[in-house]
Design an enzyme around this catalytic site. Structure first.
Site, PDB file in Angstrom:
ATOM      1  N   TYR A  27      37.825  -0.916  30.998  1.00 23.02           N
ATOM      2  CA  TYR A  27      38.074   0.148  31.971  1.00 23.02           C
ATOM      3  C   TYR A  27      39.500   0.650  31.806  1.00 23.02           C
ATOM      4  O   TYR A  27      40.425  -0.139  31.566  1.00 23.02           O
ATOM      5  CB  TYR A  27      37.893  -0.384  33.387  1.00 23.02           C
ATOM      6  CG  TYR A  27      36.481  -0.802  33.747  1.00 23.02           C
ATOM      7  CD1 TYR A  27      35.415   0.095  33.638  1.00 23.02           C
ATOM      8  CD2 TYR A  27      36.216  -2.073  34.232  1.00 23.02           C
ATOM      9  CE1 TYR A  27      34.127  -0.281  33.993  1.00 23.02           C
ATOM     10  CE2 TYR A  27      34.929  -2.456  34.598  1.00 23.02           C
ATOM     11  CZ  TYR A  27      33.892  -1.556  34.474  1.00 23.02           C
ATOM     12  OH  TYR A  27      32.612  -1.923  34.822  1.00 23.02           O
ATOM     13  N   PHE A  43      32.578  -4.972  31.928  1.00 24.72           N
ATOM     14  CA  PHE A  43      31.920  -4.508  33.153  1.00 24.72           C
ATOM     15  C   PHE A  43      32.519  -5.096  34.430  1.00 24.72           C
ATOM     16  O   PHE A  43      32.139  -4.698  35.530  1.00 24.72           O
ATOM     17  CB  PHE A  43      30.406  -4.777  33.120  1.00 24.72           C
ATOM     18  CG  PHE A  43      29.669  -3.997  32.087  1.00 24.72           C
ATOM     19  CD1 PHE A  43      29.503  -2.630  32.199  1.00 24.72           C
ATOM     20  CD2 PHE A  43      29.144  -4.625  30.964  1.00 24.72           C
ATOM     21  CE1 PHE A  43      28.831  -1.893  31.228  1.00 24.72           C
ATOM     22  CE2 PHE A  43      28.480  -3.901  29.977  1.00 24.72           C
ATOM     23  CZ  PHE A  43      28.317  -2.526  30.116  1.00 24.72           C
ATOM     24  N   ASP A  62      34.643  -0.575  25.599  1.00 25.44           N
ATOM     25  CA  ASP A  62      36.060  -0.891  25.656  1.00 25.44           C
ATOM     26  C   ASP A  62      36.431  -1.074  27.121  1.00 25.44           C
ATOM     27  O   ASP A  62      35.637  -0.770  28.012  1.00 25.44           O
ATOM     28  CB  ASP A  62      36.920   0.174  24.943  1.00 25.44           C
ATOM     29  CG  ASP A  62      36.887   1.527  25.628  1.00 25.44           C
ATOM     30  OD1 ASP A  62      35.930   1.799  26.388  1.00 25.44           O
ATOM     31  OD2 ASP A  62      37.812   2.326  25.405  1.00 25.44           O
ATOM     32  N   HIS A  79      22.546   2.359  28.029  1.00 19.79           N
ATOM     33  CA  HIS A  79      23.731   1.904  28.756  1.00 19.79           C
ATOM     34  C   HIS A  79      23.517   2.094  30.264  1.00 19.79           C
ATOM     35  O   HIS A  79      22.847   3.047  30.690  1.00 19.79           O
ATOM     36  CB  HIS A  79      24.942   2.709  28.280  1.00 19.79           C
ATOM     37  CG  HIS A  79      26.244   2.118  28.671  1.00 19.79           C
ATOM     38  ND1 HIS A  79      26.831   2.335  29.906  1.00 19.79           N
ATOM     39  CD2 HIS A  79      27.100   1.306  27.993  1.00 19.79           C
ATOM     40  CE1 HIS A  79      27.979   1.684  29.961  1.00 19.79           C
ATOM     41  NE2 HIS A  79      28.167   1.048  28.814  1.00 19.79           N
TER      42      HIS A  79
END
Length: 228
Positions: free
Chosen positions: A66, A77, A64, A186
């Site tokens: 930031y 990202f 989701d 991740h």
């Protein structure tokens, strides 16, 4: 709330008439009116704006947006050029350096990737300020499932980079023999050392694209000071 247009709109138009989407739209609009929500509403669908459906060559799935002030810009990202590079992106840059020799840039704006055909998609497209995963379960996952199904139906090579468990839940939907799915932990500092570092996904992506007659991705994000 932003809008989706072009081929994406045509491909996803049935979703906008589903009961879940009507409820999702109402919930998100109410959230924007009553709370601080990221990204700004006009940036919510930037992943689709910057990377038209017929240009998608690579898909990177985030979780989701930031949730700190000024960070989220609608691309997973990615942050604006004047915002500190978040820890997960720092690790992405480290892997890029080790995998492809890219220098580590002074900013975290990934728009250059998006405009080359890298769909930078979060599985959930909005979030409350300072509350990670606060919009999980309100309907976004169903919508982004439809996006993944649309991509899986494309009769052409596409590479999926699925980092971490939330992204990898989409893997069962991907069965197109012309496409490539790569998985890794991740890039978060909590998990990057468990196999994200050394995964080689960026070079593997370009090898696959070139093998299928497509231009490779120029992964190098330039320094702001370089005039980019």
């Amino acid at each position: 709330m932003g809008a989706i247009s072009g081929a994406w709109l045509e491909a996803l138009k049935d979703e906008f008439h589903q009961p879940y989407y009507a409820k999702l739209y109402k919930t998100v609009m109410n959230e924007y009116q009553t709370r601080k929500i990221f990204p700004p509403p006009q940036d919510m669908f930037n992943a689709f704006d910057f990377t038209p459906l017929d240009q998608v060559k690579v898909v990177i799935l985030g979780q989701d947006p930031y949730h700190n002030d000024g960070q989220a810009n609608g691309l997973c990202f990615s942050v604006r050029k004047d915002v500190d590079i978040p820890p997960s992106l720092v690790n992405i840059y480290k892997e890029l350096h080790n995998d492809c020799g890219c220098y580590i840039p002074d900013n975290g704006c990934l728009e250059k990737w998006a405009r080359q055909g890298v769909l930078l998609l979060n599985t959930v497209l909005t979030v409350r300020a300072h509350q990670a995963n606060s919009h999980r379960g309100i309907g976004w996952e169903q919508f982004t499932d439809a996006v993944i199904r649309t991509l899986n139906e494309q009769d052409r090579p596409i590479v999926y980079l699925l980092w971490g468990r939330p992204a990898q839940t989409k893997q069962s939907m991907l069965d197109n023999p012309k496409q490539l799915v790569l998985t890794a932990p991740h890039p978060s500092p909590l998990s990057a050392s468990r196999g994200f570092f050394g995964c080689g996904h960026f070079s593997k992506t370009n090898e696959f694209l070139e093998k299928n007659g497509l231009p490779p991705i120029d992964w190098q994000i330039e320094n702001v000071s370089a005039g980019e």
